[in-house]
Design a protein around this motif. Structure first.
Motif, PDB file in Angstrom:
ATOM      1  N   GLU A  11      -2.268  -8.601   5.785  1.00 26.32           N
ATOM      2  CA  GLU A  11      -3.422  -9.410   5.373  1.00 26.32           C
ATOM      3  C   GLU A  11      -2.933 -10.444   4.370  1.00 26.32           C
ATOM      4  O   GLU A  11      -2.549 -10.096   3.259  1.00 26.32           O
ATOM      5  CB  GLU A  11      -4.471  -8.529   4.692  1.00 26.32           C
ATOM      6  CG  GLU A  11      -5.257  -7.652   5.647  1.00 26.32           C
ATOM      7  CD  GLU A  11      -5.990  -6.561   4.885  1.00 26.32           C
ATOM      8  OE1 GLU A  11      -6.984  -6.876   4.215  1.00 26.32           O
ATOM      9  OE2 GLU A  11      -5.540  -5.401   4.934  1.00 26.32           O
ATOM     10  N   ASP A  53       2.032  -1.620   2.877  1.00 31.13           N
ATOM     11  CA  ASP A  53       0.708  -1.389   3.439  1.00 31.13           C
ATOM     12  C   ASP A  53       0.801  -0.263   4.479  1.00 31.13           C
ATOM     13  O   ASP A  53       1.762  -0.174   5.234  1.00 31.13           O
ATOM     14  CB  ASP A  53       0.214  -2.694   4.094  1.00 31.13           C
ATOM     15  CG  ASP A  53      -1.207  -2.567   4.619  1.00 31.13           C
ATOM     16  OD1 ASP A  53      -1.978  -1.765   4.063  1.00 31.13           O
ATOM     17  OD2 ASP A  53      -1.537  -3.269   5.583  1.00 31.13           O
ATOM     18  N   MET A  55      -1.369   0.346   7.072  1.00 27.84           N
ATOM     19  CA  MET A  55      -1.677  -0.128   8.419  1.00 27.84           C
ATOM     20  C   MET A  55      -0.996  -1.472   8.660  1.00 27.84           C
ATOM     21  O   MET A  55      -1.522  -2.512   8.278  1.00 27.84           O
ATOM     22  CB  MET A  55      -3.195  -0.299   8.586  1.00 27.84           C
ATOM     23  CG  MET A  55      -4.002   0.950   8.287  1.00 27.84           C
ATOM     24  SD  MET A  55      -3.800   2.200   9.548  1.00 27.84           S
ATOM     25  CE  MET A  55      -5.100   1.698  10.671  1.00 27.84           C
ATOM     26  N   LYS A 105      -6.965   0.383  -1.586  1.00 31.82           N
ATOM     27  CA  LYS A 105      -7.646  -0.925  -1.551  1.00 31.82           C
ATOM     28  C   LYS A 105      -9.149  -0.724  -1.542  1.00 31.82           C
ATOM     29  O   LYS A 105      -9.615   0.204  -0.902  1.00 31.82           O
ATOM     30  CB  LYS A 105      -7.258  -1.684  -0.288  1.00 31.82           C
ATOM     31  CG  LYS A 105      -5.831  -2.134  -0.205  1.00 31.82           C
ATOM     32  CD  LYS A 105      -5.696  -2.892   1.111  1.00 31.82           C
ATOM     33  CE  LYS A 105      -4.260  -3.029   1.532  1.00 31.82           C
ATOM     34  NZ  LYS A 105      -4.137  -3.578   2.875  1.00 31.82           N
TER      35      LYS A 105
HETATM   36 CA    CA Z   1      -2.893  -3.861   7.034  1.00 27.47          CA
END
Ligand code: CA
Length: 228
Positions: A11, A53, A55, A105
């Protein structure tokens, strides 16, 4: 030399925020947008810290972590996992895979930067503390001595390493598997029950003069050293 931090995050809003904040604190920073790219960049130059991260496209964060810990060229690389998952079971799974810390997050930038500094302080030799104290326990890593309430505690080498690890992360819960990996080393085959035995010995030694049990057993999760 500036510490080198690699951000593995797909992201761009998140990676840009991290990039901005890390550069502001004078770190050298690079960004990988997927797991495959992250592994390639790590091969080229091992970072002092990986912000990973969970994912990620192509190769997941968990898999990246696993590959680094099992047979990578830098198996001890500090890793902070970033994830949207906040469940306790996922937390434990992330730590089992070998992450050093875990941030959910959406995270506060201030908190994340504090964790980054804490992890880097632990690994940079010049900044490594020789003495750590948590509550009434003091560990001197140079003299290899442990004191509690001014009385010396004699520990075996495994108990000493266990306590040293707990004292670097007071309050944090570690699963048996994670303690096995970090205290015994992942290439050694030891049963999880062995951890219980050594934690038991450590407890007994720390309580030789009475006093509160500083180690907390967390049902079905593992052990933690009580924080201050
Ligand atoms: Ca991600």
């Amino acid at each position: 030399m500036k510490p080198f931090v690699l951000i593995a995050e797909d992201e761009s809003a998140v990676s840009e925020l991290l990039l901005y904040n890390l550069q502001k604190e004078d770190y050298e920073v690079a960004v990988a947008a997927d797991g495959e790219e992250a592994l390639m960049m790590i091969d080229e130059r091992a970072p002092d810290l990986l912000l990973l991260d969970w994912m990620l496209p192509k190769v997941s964060g968990i898999e990246v972590c696993r590959r680094i810990r099992n047979g990578g060229a830098n198996p001890n690389m500090p890793i902070i996992m970033l994830t949207a998952r906040g469940e306790e079971s996922d937390r434990i799974r992330g730590l089992d895979t070998g992450a050093d810390d875990y941030v959910t997050k959406p995270f506060s930038t201030t908190e994340l930067m504090a964790r980054v500094r804490a992890v880097l302080r632990r690994i940079r030799p010049g900044l490594k503390e020789d003495k750590i104290s948590v509550g009434d326990i003091v560990i001197d890593r140079v003299a290899h001595r442990v004191m509690r309430n001014d009385g010396e505690i004699h520990l075996g080498p495994t108990e000493f390493r266990l306590l040293d690890y707990f004292m670097q992360h007071p309050g944090r819960v570690f699963s048996r598997e994670q303690l096995l990996d970090t205290v015994w080393g992942s290439d050694v085959y030891v049963e999880a029950r062995t951890v219980d035995v050594h934690v038991g010995r450590l407890r007994k030694a720390l309580r030789q003069d009475g006093g509160e049990d500083p180690i907390r057993t967390v049902r079905s999760a593992g052990y933690a050293l009580r924080g201050n």
